[in-house]
Each structure stands twice: as C-alpha cells, then as structure tokens.
Design an enzyme around this catalytic site. Sequence first.
Site, short mmCIF file in Angstrom:
data_model
loop_
_atom_site.label_atom_id
_atom_site.label_comp_id
_atom_site.label_asym_id
_atom_site.label_seq_id
_atom_site.Cartn_x
_atom_site.Cartn_y
_atom_site.Cartn_z
N ASP A 16 0.86 -1.21 0.00
CA ASP A 16 0.00 0.00 0.00
C ASP A 16 0.88 1.24 0.00
OD1 ASP A 16 -2.23 1.60 0.10
OD2 ASP A 16 -2.63 1.28 2.20
N GLU B 175 -3.37 10.45 -0.41
CA GLU B 175 -4.55 9.58 -0.48
C GLU B 175 -4.95 9.08 0.90
OE1 GLU B 175 -6.83 5.79 -0.74
OE2 GLU B 175 -4.85 6.06 0.12
N GLU B 176 -3.95 8.86 1.76
CA GLU B 176 -4.26 8.28 3.07
C GLU B 176 -4.92 9.28 4.02
OE1 GLU B 176 -4.21 5.26 3.52
OE2 GLU B 176 -2.58 4.29 2.42
ZN LIG Z 1 -3.63 2.63 -0.42
#
Ligand SMILES: [Zn+2]
Length: 334
Positions: free
Chosen positions: A89, A120-121
């Site tokens: 990830d 994104e996180e």
């Molecule tokens: Zn991710």
Amino acid sequence: MNLFELTTSLMNIPSVSGDEEAVGFWLRDHLQSLGWKVELQKVSENQNNVIAWLNDKPRVWFSTHIDTVPPFIPPVVDDEKIYGRGACDAKGIIAAQITAAEELRGRGVEDIGLLYTVEEERSSTGARAANEHPLAAKCEYMINGEPTDNELAIGSKGSFRLKIKTTGKAAHSAYPEQGDSAIEKLLEILADVRQTKFPSEEFFGETTVNIGTIEGGVALNVIAPHAEAGLLIRLTTPREPIENALKNVIRGRGEIEVLSCSEPVKMLEVDGFRQKTVRFTTDIPYLTNWGQPLLLGPGSILVAHTKDEFVMKRDLTQAVELYSDLAVRLLRSS
Ligand SMILES: [Zn+2]
C-alpha cells in the site's frame, strides 16, 4: 532495475502523507530516465502528483498513491516476501504498474499513462488536484491500484466521516440538578446509534459504523458542558438516507458536523478476472474526470496500515501480468 528492486527503492524513501516530495522527485527522475514524459503537478508547497505518459493519446492509465500511513518501516526482503511500509500500500503496486507499462511499451503499446497522487491516506487533495489536470480528458479507463489480492474490485464502499456534538450546562457536580450533562446526552445518543440498523445495499453489503473518538467535559467535579464523538460510517448507499437515519436517532439531542464524505462506487467489470467488492475507499471518487475506473492490486488490505505490512513476490509478478492484460483488453475495447 527489476520489479523487486523497484519496489524496495520506492519503499526506502519515506513518504508518510505530507512528506511525499522526495519520492515524487525520485519517480520523476526514474521515469524520465526510461524515456517517459513526466510532469510534477503541484498540490501543496512540498507535495507533487507525478503524471507520466508516452504519446499524445494516453487512453488507459495506471494510478495509485505515493504517500503511506505512518510510521516509516524500511523494507526487508526474503525469498517469498517483501516486508515494510508501502510493500502493498502502495509502492509494490507502483512498481508492478511501471513494470507492466514498460512491458507494454516494449510490445509497441504506448497509449498509456501513469498517475501517482499524494495525500490519499488523509484527504485525497492529490486526487482532487489531479481531477483538474487537462490530461484527464484523454483518459478512457483508469486502472487504480490498491491491495485487492489481485482480484478486480467491482465495487468499493463509501466513507462518511462526521462528529456528533452535544451541549449542556456546566454546574458543580454536587448539585447536578443545576446543570445538564452533555456527556450523558452523548452516551444516550451513542447507545441508540449502536442499536440502529442503518440502510444497506445488497451489492455492497452492510453499512457499518465505527465510533472512533470520544471527548468532552472539563473536570471531574463539573457537569460536562460539551461533548463530541467522531464516527466513520462505511457507506453502501448514498449518504442521504444514512444521514436522515442518524438525524432520526439523534432527535434534536445533538448536532451533526460533517467532516467528509465519499459515496460508494461501482467499477467496471471485465470477464476473465476474479472479481469482488471491497470495503475500503480509494482516490477513485475524486478522479471523476479520468474515464471509467477499475481497481486491482497485489497484496491484502488486511496487512496494509499494520506494522507487519508485506507483499508476496509472486503476487507482484502476477500483478504485472494482470495489469498488462487488463490494459490491452481495455485499449482494444475502446
Ligand atoms: Zn492505499
């Protein structure tokens, strides 16, 4: 540089959300050295999306994010696995996508692009900025990467983040009748929330609620004048029926403050790929201008964000094949 070296090179550069500048520069330099046209799209003072393409008609794009959750965990490699932050990830995914794109290019397939976002996180500000980029208009299909165990995710739940706030009246705790406890009100509301069956939808499964934070009050000997709880609801329906159900539960005893919301998304189904729905959210809801979304990636979401994050080497290798097959299929169909 082979697939595994590319994965660990990316993993060796810390890029917790907010600190993606160095990995973005590294990716730009790497892709330029391979002959890609690369643009850094500024998102904030030290955060840049990386956008790369080959010719003037990139119709199929691979994308994922370059940030990770904290803390940085350097990579460790054994015969079967790569361990560490970003293994699945999403740095292993970036490496698999670049390797697939290079293979396609080697076969003369050049209508492809690469989009790597920051943040994104946390808040998807990278994806929001990317959505305004002019190259979005050229994209017909966007293959987003998140760990889906190499299965094509055909639906992902939405996420609705909110606070429930209550107010009361402070008083000396020896004279509770003089006050009105915000904490007691909040506890009653939360007990009702936990009893509530929220609307759900067959395709996506259950709507689930996590009461993630709770705070309030001023001191042990004061009736609490305010309190609040933070909730994350995994949406399987649009937000509206859930918000209405929540308002019915609260019945004027508190207020809702919406922090953010992304609706559930259905993605493209393609014959011949193993398919499933997933419970997590991605950048996809914010990339609406980037053609039809697909979601596929090696590794398991169950180890992402943990201290034991890893990806199987054979899954990375398989992902390269899946990505290039998928891109070829999509290019043919458009
Ligand atoms: Zn991710």
